[in-house]
Design an enzyme around this catalytic site. Structure first.
Site, PDB file in Angstrom:
ATOM      1  N   LYS A 102      46.787  49.659  35.662  1.00  0.00           N
ATOM      2  CA  LYS A 102      46.916  50.338  36.954  1.00  0.00           C
ATOM      3  C   LYS A 102      48.341  50.836  37.164  1.00  0.00           C
ATOM      4  O   LYS A 102      48.571  51.979  37.583  1.00  0.00           O
ATOM      5  CB  LYS A 102      46.505  49.396  38.079  1.00  0.00           C
ATOM      6  CG  LYS A 102      45.028  49.056  38.106  1.00  0.00           C
ATOM      7  CD  LYS A 102      44.724  47.995  39.150  1.00  0.00           C
ATOM      8  CE  LYS A 102      43.266  47.587  39.142  1.00  0.00           C
ATOM      9  NZ  LYS A 102      42.977  46.523  40.143  1.00  0.00           N
ATOM     10  N   SER A 122      48.145  45.459  40.341  1.00  0.00           N
ATOM     11  CA  SER A 122      47.715  44.075  40.482  1.00  0.00           C
ATOM     12  C   SER A 122      46.204  43.975  40.322  1.00  0.00           C
ATOM     13  O   SER A 122      45.472  44.938  40.609  1.00  0.00           O
ATOM     14  CB  SER A 122      48.140  43.512  41.847  1.00  0.00           C
ATOM     15  OG  SER A 122      47.839  42.129  41.943  1.00  0.00           O
ATOM     16  N   ASP A 123      45.751  42.825  39.868  1.00  0.00           N
ATOM     17  CA  ASP A 123      44.312  42.590  39.747  1.00  0.00           C
ATOM     18  C   ASP A 123      44.064  41.093  39.857  1.00  0.00           C
ATOM     19  O   ASP A 123      44.934  40.278  39.522  1.00  0.00           O
ATOM     20  CB  ASP A 123      43.781  43.106  38.410  1.00  0.00           C
ATOM     21  CG  ASP A 123      42.264  43.191  38.407  1.00  0.00           C
ATOM     22  OD1 ASP A 123      41.735  44.163  38.971  1.00  0.00           O
ATOM     23  OD2 ASP A 123      41.605  42.293  37.862  1.00  0.00           O
ATOM     24  N   GLN A 124      42.878  40.755  40.345  1.00  0.00           N
ATOM     25  CA  GLN A 124      42.528  39.343  40.502  1.00  0.00           C
ATOM     26  C   GLN A 124      41.147  39.079  39.920  1.00  0.00           C
ATOM     27  O   GLN A 124      40.214  39.848  40.140  1.00  0.00           O
ATOM     28  CB  GLN A 124      42.545  38.951  41.975  1.00  0.00           C
ATOM     29  CG  GLN A 124      42.292  37.462  42.223  1.00  0.00           C
ATOM     30  CD  GLN A 124      42.282  37.139  43.703  1.00  0.00           C
ATOM     31  OE1 GLN A 124      41.283  37.337  44.386  1.00  0.00           O
ATOM     32  NE2 GLN A 124      43.415  36.647  44.208  1.00  0.00           N
ATOM     33  N   ALA A 131      47.130  38.695  38.753  1.00  0.00           N
ATOM     34  CA  ALA A 131      48.149  39.281  37.884  1.00  0.00           C
ATOM     35  C   ALA A 131      48.846  40.426  38.598  1.00  0.00           C
ATOM     36  O   ALA A 131      48.233  41.169  39.367  1.00  0.00           O
ATOM     37  CB  ALA A 131      47.508  39.785  36.596  1.00  0.00           C
TER      38      ALA A 131
END
Length: 214
Positions: A59, A75-77, A112
């Site tokens: 991203k 960011s990613d979860q 992250a």
């Protein structure tokens, strides 16, 4: 000799998530938001933590490539139960199934974050472990009908009534569970010359701009 203060580089949040936008606004740094347009499909055999980190980096990279000279946050979860990833439910039935499966169990949330300025990338993975209470189906249904957390991995908003579903939360960063680990992010941004405390001044604008204005 007094040198003129350096103007901080423009900051972009590579996400249109209102949760991440509101979290980033806490740091009092002006920023724009942009949709990264990244395919979030897991790769075959990809571990949840690796998936979250890959997507966070992708991203940030996607937007940084389009906006040279900017500092971009991705960011990613990914939530993990019994070794398997849990995604966003999308609707009531899937959300109920998720909450039923998590009763009395611990769920790990990998959040992250990646910061990319086109020349280098810095990352962090913050893990939050949530132990869920044993809650009856009627209470779960009532919670879902009230809060409708269908865009939230794990179907529970810890920043709202979802906290009542939890018995314990273990994390080094309370903001990570909401979607953006601000403690880790502050440390990373400081390395890019964007320490939030270094750029406070009267009349400072903290309002994020509209999506796609980068």
């Amino acid at each position: 000799m007094n040198l003129p203060a350096q103007t901080p580089r423009p900051l972009i949040l590579a996400s249109t998530s209102r949760y991440r936008r509101d979290l980033l606004a806490r740091l009092c740094l002006p920023f724009a938001v942009a949709a990264p347009g990244v395919d979030e499909t897991p790769q075959p055999g990809e571990e949840p933590a690796a998936l979250a980190m890959r997507l966070a980096r992708a991203k940030a990279r996607a937007v940084a490539a389009q906006c040279p000279g900017n500092v971009v946050i991705g960011s990613d979860q990914v939530a993990v139960l019994d070794g398997e990833p849990i995604g966003k439910p999308g609707d009531f039935d899937r959300a109920l199934a998720q909450l039923q499966a998590m009763r009395g169990k611990a769920v790990a949330f990998h959040t992250a974050v990646a910061v990319d300025d086109g020349e280098r990338v810095e990352t962090a993975d913050v893990v939050t472990r949530c132990t869920f209470r044993q809650v009856g189906d009627d209470a779960l249904r009532a919670y879902l009908e009230l809060e409708q957390p269908y865009d939230t991995a794990g179907s529970a908003k810890a920043e709202a009534l979802g906290i009542a579903l939890m018995e314990r939360i273990e994390s080094d960063d309370p903001t990570a569970l909401i979607g953006l680990p601000l403690i880790a992010l502050t440390r990373i941004l400081a390395g890019f010359g964007l320490d939030p405390l270094d750029h406070l001044h009267p009349g400072h604008s903290t309002a994020p701009r509209a999506p796609h204005d980068a």
